[in-house]
Design a protein around this motif. Structure first.
Motif, PDB file in Angstrom:
ATOM      1  N   MET A   1       0.851  -1.195   0.000  1.00 17.34           N
ATOM      2  CA  MET A   1       0.000   0.000   0.000  1.00 17.34           C
ATOM      3  C   MET A   1       0.886   1.244   0.000  1.00 17.34           C
ATOM      4  O   MET A   1       1.724   1.428   0.871  1.00 17.34           O
ATOM      5  N   PRO A   2       0.741   2.144  -1.002  1.00 17.88           N
ATOM      6  CA  PRO A   2       1.608   3.320  -1.053  1.00 17.88           C
ATOM      7  C   PRO A   2       1.279   4.300   0.055  1.00 17.88           C
ATOM      8  O   PRO A   2       0.140   4.372   0.524  1.00 17.88           O
ATOM      9  N   PRO A   3       2.273   5.080   0.504  1.00 18.15           N
ATOM     10  CA  PRO A   3       2.018   6.086   1.524  1.00 18.15           C
ATOM     11  C   PRO A   3       1.015   7.120   1.023  1.00 18.15           C
ATOM     12  O   PRO A   3       0.915   7.382  -0.179  1.00 18.15           O
ATOM     13  N   PRO A   4       0.241   7.727   1.931  1.00 17.52           N
ATOM     14  CA  PRO A   4      -0.735   8.740   1.494  1.00 17.52           C
ATOM     15  C   PRO A   4      -0.031  10.023   1.087  1.00 17.52           C
ATOM     16  O   PRO A   4       1.060  10.326   1.560  1.00 17.52           O
ATOM     17  N   ARG A   5      -0.676  10.805   0.188  1.00 16.98           N
ATOM     18  CA  ARG A   5      -0.200  12.148  -0.112  1.00 16.98           C
ATOM     19  C   ARG A   5      -0.790  13.055   0.952  1.00 16.98           C
ATOM     20  O   ARG A   5      -1.959  13.398   0.927  1.00 16.98           O
ATOM     21  N   THR A   6       0.019  13.419   1.911  1.00 19.17           N
ATOM     22  CA  THR A   6      -0.466  14.160   3.064  1.00 19.17           C
ATOM     23  C   THR A   6       0.540  15.227   3.453  1.00 19.17           C
ATOM     24  O   THR A   6       1.731  15.091   3.184  1.00 19.17           O
ATOM     25  N   THR A   7       0.049  16.287   4.083  1.00 17.61           N
ATOM     26  CA  THR A   7       0.933  17.318   4.613  1.00 17.61           C
ATOM     27  C   THR A   7       1.260  17.052   6.079  1.00 17.61           C
ATOM     28  O   THR A   7       2.052  17.782   6.661  1.00 17.61           O
ATOM     29  N   ASN A   8       0.650  16.032   6.670  1.00 13.43           N
ATOM     30  CA  ASN A   8       0.912  15.682   8.052  1.00 13.43           C
ATOM     31  C   ASN A   8       2.170  14.820   8.122  1.00 13.43           C
ATOM     32  O   ASN A   8       2.191  13.689   7.634  1.00 13.43           O
ATOM     33  N   LEU A   9       3.233  15.353   8.710  1.00  8.83           N
ATOM     34  CA  LEU A   9       4.519  14.652   8.697  1.00  8.83           C
ATOM     35  C   LEU A   9       4.494  13.378   9.530  1.00  8.83           C
ATOM     36  O   LEU A   9       5.172  12.405   9.190  1.00  8.83           O
ATOM     37  N   ASP A  10       3.733  13.367  10.604  1.00 12.94           N
ATOM     38  CA  ASP A  10       3.611  12.140  11.400  1.00 12.94           C
ATOM     39  C   ASP A  10       2.973  11.028  10.569  1.00 12.94           C
ATOM     40  O   ASP A  10       3.442   9.884  10.571  1.00 12.94           O
ATOM     41  N   ALA A  13       5.544   9.886   7.795  1.00 11.78           N
ATOM     42  CA  ALA A  13       6.653   9.092   8.322  1.00 11.78           C
ATOM     43  C   ALA A  13       6.178   7.715   8.776  1.00 11.78           C
ATOM     44  O   ALA A  13       6.835   6.696   8.506  1.00 11.78           O
ATOM     45  N   THR A  14       5.047   7.660   9.458  1.00 11.42           N
ATOM     46  CA  THR A  14       4.519   6.385   9.937  1.00 11.42           C
ATOM     47  C   THR A  14       4.188   5.451   8.779  1.00 11.42           C
ATOM     48  O   THR A  14       4.509   4.254   8.801  1.00 11.42           O
ATOM     49  N   ALA A  15       3.556   6.007   7.725  1.00  8.67           N
ATOM     50  CA  ALA A  15       3.200   5.187   6.572  1.00  8.67           C
ATOM     51  C   ALA A  15       4.437   4.701   5.827  1.00  8.67           C
ATOM     52  O   ALA A  15       4.502   3.539   5.388  1.00  8.67           O
ATOM     53  N   LEU A  16       5.425   5.561   5.682  1.00  5.85           N
ATOM     54  CA  LEU A  16       6.652   5.156   4.985  1.00  5.85           C
ATOM     55  C   LEU A  16       7.384   4.059   5.752  1.00  5.85           C
ATOM     56  O   LEU A  16       7.894   3.101   5.160  1.00  5.85           O
ATOM     57  N   SER A  78       7.892   7.108  16.499  1.00  8.51           N
ATOM     58  CA  SER A  78       8.398   5.734  16.518  1.00  8.51           C
ATOM     59  C   SER A  78       9.240   5.480  15.274  1.00  8.51           C
ATOM     60  O   SER A  78       8.718   5.284  14.178  1.00  8.51           O
ATOM     61  N   GLY A  79      10.566   5.545  15.444  1.00 15.11           N
ATOM     62  CA  GLY A  79      11.467   5.316  14.321  1.00 15.11           C
ATOM     63  C   GLY A  79      11.832   6.561  13.550  1.00 15.11           C
ATOM     64  O   GLY A  79      12.577   6.491  12.570  1.00 15.11           O
ATOM     65  N   TYR A  80      11.315   7.713  13.964  1.00 14.22           N
ATOM     66  CA  TYR A  80      11.631   8.962  13.257  1.00 14.22           C
ATOM     67  C   TYR A  80      11.599  10.116  14.252  1.00 14.22           C
ATOM     68  O   TYR A  80      11.079  10.000  15.367  1.00 14.22           O
ATOM     69  N   ALA A  81      12.164  11.238  13.825  1.00 14.46           N
ATOM     70  CA  ALA A  81      12.097  12.462  14.625  1.00 14.46           C
ATOM     71  C   ALA A  81      11.653  13.599  13.728  1.00 14.46           C
ATOM     72  O   ALA A  81      12.076  13.690  12.563  1.00 14.46           O
ATOM     73  N   LEU A  82      10.794  14.441  14.251  1.00 13.75           N
ATOM     74  CA  LEU A  82      10.448  15.685  13.570  1.00 13.75           C
ATOM     75  C   LEU A  82      11.474  16.727  13.992  1.00 13.75           C
ATOM     76  O   LEU A  82      11.692  16.950  15.187  1.00 13.75           O
ATOM     77  N   LEU A  99      15.195   7.546  11.853  1.00 15.88           N
ATOM     78  CA  LEU A  99      16.178   6.980  12.766  1.00 15.88           C
ATOM     79  C   LEU A  99      16.419   5.504  12.503  1.00 15.88           C
ATOM     80  O   LEU A  99      17.478   4.970  12.834  1.00 15.88           O
ATOM     81  N   ARG A 100      15.441   4.845  11.931  1.00 13.94           N
ATOM     82  CA  ARG A 100      15.576   3.425  11.619  1.00 13.94           C
ATOM     83  C   ARG A 100      14.674   3.106  10.443  1.00 13.94           C
ATOM     84  O   ARG A 100      13.844   3.913  10.021  1.00 13.94           O
ATOM     85  N   GLY A 101      14.810   1.897   9.933  1.00 10.42           N
ATOM     86  CA  GLY A 101      13.927   1.409   8.880  1.00 10.42           C
ATOM     87  C   GLY A 101      14.094  -0.087   8.752  1.00 10.42           C
ATOM     88  O   GLY A 101      15.226  -0.591   8.748  1.00 10.42           O
TER      89      GLY A 101
END
Length: 265
Positions: A1-10, A13-16, A78-82, A99-101
């Motif tokens: 499932m591709p990540p959504p096109r969103t302006t919400n960075l959380d 990042a969560t979807a990616l 979780s796994g990223y930082a803003l 931070l991880r993947g």
């Protein structure tokens, strides 16, 4: 499932991290730089093209590409930082540090996403506008002496003996006509301005049918566009006028073309 096109960075990042990007590709050895507040804040030859969605890529840069002290981390997920990117008295918080993947997202670990519109971007010493060019997309401009006529509701509004055909991957062929090929009286200047990373900044005309008074006027908003100073690879189309094939009837060399179905229809 591709990540959504969103302006919400959380959300992004969560979807990616959960699903991985649509695709990735190393941009090396191309040099990519980011400038903020008049200061170069990142410089690398190890950028990565990341398709967050299917339409075009973004540049993700390794964390060590950033100058010391320009990044701060006000909040982690979780796994990223803003993060906040600051230089020259200017700041933007449209930054994600991965931070991880794991699995399909493992390539993201250690990469930084800076929102393209939040800073200035350079490939080598050339400025990049709107978004990075897709390396799998071509734009070709070809001169043709096949005549082109344009009609709206049966009224001929343009007639060109020759013009430039512009072929852009994934879009209908566009016909760039000499400005004088559009019959006098139909054009009205529009305030609309758009930008394209492949062609440059476009200005628009409305097309007006009728006497310009009362109920007899029909106006097609922003149906014609042109580039005063196109990118160098599209230089031949400078000043030429182009109609949306999707909204008018175009006859090429005596054959009426069908109206394509695109997001511009």
């Amino acid at each position: 499932m591709p990540p959504p096109r969103t302006t919400n960075l959380d959300e992004l990042a969560t979807a990616l991290l959960a699903n991985g990007p649509v695709r990735t590709l190393p941009a090396a050895p191309k040099r990519v730089r980011v400038r903020l507040g008049g200061t170069y804040v990142a410089d690398t030859t190890r950028a990565t093209y990341v398709w967050e969605h299917a339409f075009y890529p973004a540049y993700y840069l390794p964390l060590d590409a950033f100058a010391a002290g320009v990044l701060s981390y006000p909040r982690s997920g979780s796994g990223y930082a803003l993060a906040t990117l600051s230089a020259g008295g200017v700041s933007t918080d449209r930054v994600v540090v991965f931070l991880r993947g794991d699995g399909a997202a493992r390539i993201l670990a250690g990469l930084v996403r800076v929102e393209f519109a939040a800073a200035e971007w350079f490939e080598e010493d050339a400025r990049v506008d709107v978004h990075p060019k897709d390396p799998f997309k071509r734009v070709d401009v070809v001169f043709s002496t096949r005549p082109v006529r344009v009609r709206v509701s049966g009224v001929e509004v343009a007639d060109a003996k020759a013009c430039f055909h512009l072929y852009e991957t994934g879009l209908p062929v566009r016909f760039y006509l000499p400005a004088t090929a559009v019959h006098a009286g139909f054009l009205r200047e529009s305030k609309t301005v758009t930008a394209c990373p492949y062609k440059g900044e476009a200005n628009y005309y409305d097309l007006v049918l009728g006497d310009g008074e009362g109920d007899g006027e029909r106006r097609l908003k922003d149906v014609i566009w042109y580039y005063r100073n196109p990118k160098v690879e599209c230089a031949p189309i400078a000043g030429c006028l182009c109609f949306y094939n999707e909204r008018v009837d175009i006859e090429l060399d005596g054959e009426m073309l069908g109206r394509p179905e695109t997001p511009f229809s």
